[in-house]
Design an enzyme around this catalytic site. Sequence first.
Site, PDB file in Angstrom:
ATOM      1  N   CYS A   1       0.740   8.620   7.204  1.00  0.00           N
ATOM      2  CA  CYS A   1       2.139   8.812   7.576  1.00  0.00           C
ATOM      3  C   CYS A   1       2.825   9.524   6.424  1.00  0.00           C
ATOM      4  O   CYS A   1       2.283   9.685   5.327  1.00  0.00           O
ATOM      5  CB  CYS A   1       2.788   7.458   7.837  1.00  0.00           C
ATOM      6  SG  CYS A   1       2.820   6.417   6.387  1.00  0.00           S
TER       7      CYS A   1
ATOM      8  N   HIS B   1       4.875   0.193  -0.669  1.00  0.00           N
ATOM      9  CA  HIS B   1       5.469  -0.997  -0.040  1.00  0.00           C
ATOM     10  C   HIS B   1       6.711  -1.493  -0.758  1.00  0.00           C
ATOM     11  O   HIS B   1       7.374  -2.401  -0.288  1.00  0.00           O
ATOM     12  CB  HIS B   1       4.439  -2.138  -0.015  1.00  0.00           C
ATOM     13  CG  HIS B   1       3.062  -1.686   0.347  1.00  0.00           C
ATOM     14  ND1 HIS B   1       2.108  -1.392  -0.597  1.00  0.00           N
ATOM     15  CD2 HIS B   1       2.487  -1.426   1.550  1.00  0.00           C
ATOM     16  CE1 HIS B   1       0.985  -0.993   0.000  1.00  0.00           C
ATOM     17  NE2 HIS B   1       1.190  -1.004   1.304  1.00  0.00           N
TER      18      HIS B   1
ATOM     19  N   HIS C   1       3.245 -10.326   2.737  1.00  0.00           N
ATOM     20  CA  HIS C   1       3.009  -8.889   2.574  1.00  0.00           C
ATOM     21  C   HIS C   1       3.965  -8.324   1.523  1.00  0.00           C
ATOM     22  O   HIS C   1       5.144  -8.660   1.507  1.00  0.00           O
ATOM     23  CB  HIS C   1       3.240  -8.183   3.920  1.00  0.00           C
ATOM     24  CG  HIS C   1       2.754  -6.772   3.927  1.00  0.00           C
ATOM     25  ND1 HIS C   1       3.461  -5.742   3.343  1.00  0.00           N
ATOM     26  CD2 HIS C   1       1.630  -6.201   4.437  1.00  0.00           C
ATOM     27  CE1 HIS C   1       2.791  -4.610   3.510  1.00  0.00           C
ATOM     28  NE2 HIS C   1       1.677  -4.862   4.169  1.00  0.00           N
TER      29      HIS C   1
ATOM     30  N   GLU D   1       5.515  -5.561   1.147  1.00  0.00           N
ATOM     31  CA  GLU D   1       6.730  -4.916   1.664  1.00  0.00           C
ATOM     32  C   GLU D   1       7.809  -5.962   1.953  1.00  0.00           C
ATOM     33  O   GLU D   1       8.969  -5.808   1.568  1.00  0.00           O
ATOM     34  CB  GLU D   1       6.421  -4.136   2.954  1.00  0.00           C
ATOM     35  CG  GLU D   1       7.675  -3.512   3.562  1.00  0.00           C
ATOM     36  CD  GLU D   1       7.443  -2.923   4.956  1.00  0.00           C
ATOM     37  OE1 GLU D   1       6.368  -2.350   5.195  1.00  0.00           O
ATOM     38  OE2 GLU D   1       8.344  -3.047   5.802  1.00  0.00           O
TER      39      GLU D   1
ATOM     40  N   CYS E   1       8.737   2.018  11.612  1.00  0.00           N
ATOM     41  CA  CYS E   1       8.763   3.450  11.320  1.00  0.00           C
ATOM     42  C   CYS E   1       8.146   4.228  12.471  1.00  0.00           C
ATOM     43  O   CYS E   1       7.305   3.734  13.221  1.00  0.00           O
ATOM     44  CB  CYS E   1       8.132   3.756   9.974  1.00  0.00           C
ATOM     45  SG  CYS E   1       6.399   4.075  10.042  1.00  0.00           S
TER      46      CYS E   1
ATOM     47  N   SER F   1      -4.377  -3.912   5.485  1.00  0.00           N
ATOM     48  CA  SER F   1      -3.290  -3.042   5.932  1.00  0.00           C
ATOM     49  C   SER F   1      -2.655  -3.596   7.205  1.00  0.00           C
ATOM     50  O   SER F   1      -3.315  -3.757   8.231  1.00  0.00           O
ATOM     51  CB  SER F   1      -3.846  -1.640   6.177  1.00  0.00           C
ATOM     52  OG  SER F   1      -3.047  -0.958   7.122  1.00  0.00           O
ATOM     53  N   SER F   2      -1.354  -3.861   7.137  1.00  0.00           N
ATOM     54  CA  SER F   2      -0.646  -4.440   8.284  1.00  0.00           C
ATOM     55  C   SER F   2      -0.686  -3.510   9.496  1.00  0.00           C
ATOM     56  O   SER F   2      -0.980  -3.923  10.613  1.00  0.00           O
ATOM     57  CB  SER F   2       0.812  -4.717   7.903  1.00  0.00           C
ATOM     58  OG  SER F   2       1.581  -4.958   9.047  1.00  0.00           O
ATOM     59  N   ASN F   3      -0.396  -2.221   9.279  1.00  0.00           N
ATOM     60  CA  ASN F   3      -0.324  -1.310  10.425  1.00  0.00           C
ATOM     61  C   ASN F   3      -1.696  -1.096  11.045  1.00  0.00           C
ATOM     62  O   ASN F   3      -1.815  -0.896  12.259  1.00  0.00           O
ATOM     63  CB  ASN F   3       0.373   0.004  10.031  1.00  0.00           C
ATOM     64  CG  ASN F   3      -0.551   0.972   9.342  1.00  0.00           C
ATOM     65  OD1 ASN F   3      -1.271   1.718  10.003  1.00  0.00           O
ATOM     66  ND2 ASN F   3      -0.568   0.952   8.024  1.00  0.00           N
TER      67      ASN F   3
ATOM     68  N   SER G   1      -2.606   4.440   6.133  1.00  0.00           N
ATOM     69  CA  SER G   1      -3.058   4.625   4.756  1.00  0.00           C
ATOM     70  C   SER G   1      -4.522   5.074   4.694  1.00  0.00           C
ATOM     71  O   SER G   1      -5.153   5.018   3.647  1.00  0.00           O
ATOM     72  CB  SER G   1      -2.847   3.313   3.980  1.00  0.00           C
ATOM     73  OG  SER G   1      -3.243   2.202   4.760  1.00  0.00           O
TER      74      SER G   1
END
Lengths: 274, 274
Positions: B12, B70, B120, B122, B186, B214-216, B258
Amino acid sequence: MKVKLAKNYGFCFGVRRAIKLAESKPNGITLGPLIHNAKEIERLKENFNVVVNENIQEIPKDSEVIIRTHGIPKQDLELLKQKTKNITDATCPFVTKPQEICEKMSAEGYQIIIFGDEKHPEVKGVMSYCKNTPLVIEDLMALKNSKIQEKVALISQTTKNIESFLQIVDFLVRNCAECRVFNTICNATFDNQESARNLAKEVDIMIIVGGKNSSNTKQLYNISKEYCKDCYLIEDYLELRKSWFDGKKLCGVSAGASTPNWIIDKVVQDIEKL
Amino acid sequence: MKVKLAKNYGFCFGVRRAIKLAESKPNGITLGPLIHNAKEIERLKENFNVVVNENIQEIPKDSEVIIRTHGIPKQDLELLKQKTKNITDATCPFVTKPQEICEKMSAEGYQIIIFGDEKHPEVKGVMSYCKNTPLVIEDLMALKNSKIQEKVALISQTTKNIESFLQIVDFLVRNCAECRVFNTICNATFDNQESARNLAKEVDIMIIVGGKNSSNTKQLYNISKEYCKDCYLIEDYLELRKSWFDGKKLCGVSAGASTPNWIIDKVVQDIEKL
């Protein structure tokens, strides 16, 4: 015929308050009907000589004027104040709230979106408090065809259906950076709707009693109709038809927020006799 | 094996920007991993001598320090500033935004609700900007068990699933007088999720490439799994198992925000060879 009343139905706080105020001002004039129930308006006229006038121009100077539960446009209030000091504000406090929100949010630069019917007096009143032109939508489809800004403030006509309101919230949250949601649907509306929904699921026929120009009564009808196909909206017992009840065992009854008990009681008695 | 890539996948804007910034600061130190991809972190170390240090205390005075995508807690930033002036802020601008919202909304007296994982980095960073204690919820159930105030401001971890976010909005709108919703998910996350969802519907097997922390990436895996039961999350081609592909015709591939292209390309090539 066995009758079951909804857990919550009929008169809400705002209507009860407005009638009490009107009764305390005999010979008063209401600017448009005080509530959306022709029979109750008739009763106020007969017992208290409280009459309806739709036209500010026709109101005699220094009259006793009562503002209807739905509120009136800001401009009309200003005109009225030039005519008389004797104003009793019977605007439902749950309607004053969205008026204030509109005024504040539009001043802060939010696009105002009103979920409601722009021809309804409540919505006309609320709209008049916006400093910019609000977007008034009757449903999700209307919203999808409209231009939406990045920052919006959403309010609802007090008598709308929460489920449809949430569909609109859903769409806005997906499409805006900030969506400020004010749940201005009044509790009585919400409770009456929930109760009608639950009752409609268990009965063979539903009778909704209320004014045909009443927004909240129409919502009760639409919600009940979803769960009980034999559903009728009537203003009083005279509209009942014997044939509706053929082969039915249990009849559910609910009533709009502006329907007085004396009308509901008569309807229930008549159905029970069938 | 035929491979189809998701319409949107991988790097991203914020990750691309962070890597470019890190590459421009050779010998720099990142406070915690710059992004959630161990292989890319390794590459930055090998090619640019950009190293990771989790502990502010250990960072030598006047070092070149890069803040991870983050973001970091406000207090850590202050400590860091006492140690060095050479700070490069690679916080994703989409993460800076919820930090600012939290700061502003909590100052205005709103109860802050963060939809995210409080462990997390972030979310830890965003939480630190609240002037009161925010409510962090991982799902609707957690919200239902919490005390909610009359006026709330809701934000989301940038990489969360929009559908779950909307369930939370729904509950809040029903239960609060004012709910200020900031859609801080996002766009890249949203686009990658939409594309993965669509692709998962049409393939026999889905491979999601990305960091397991990785959360996403985990969201992509969970969404794809709903539509395609044979779904696997891998960090690189070495984790591929030939047996997964037995009897399959079309393989979908997506990757977290990422995950660098060089890792994805290798995975695709290897699957195509099967």
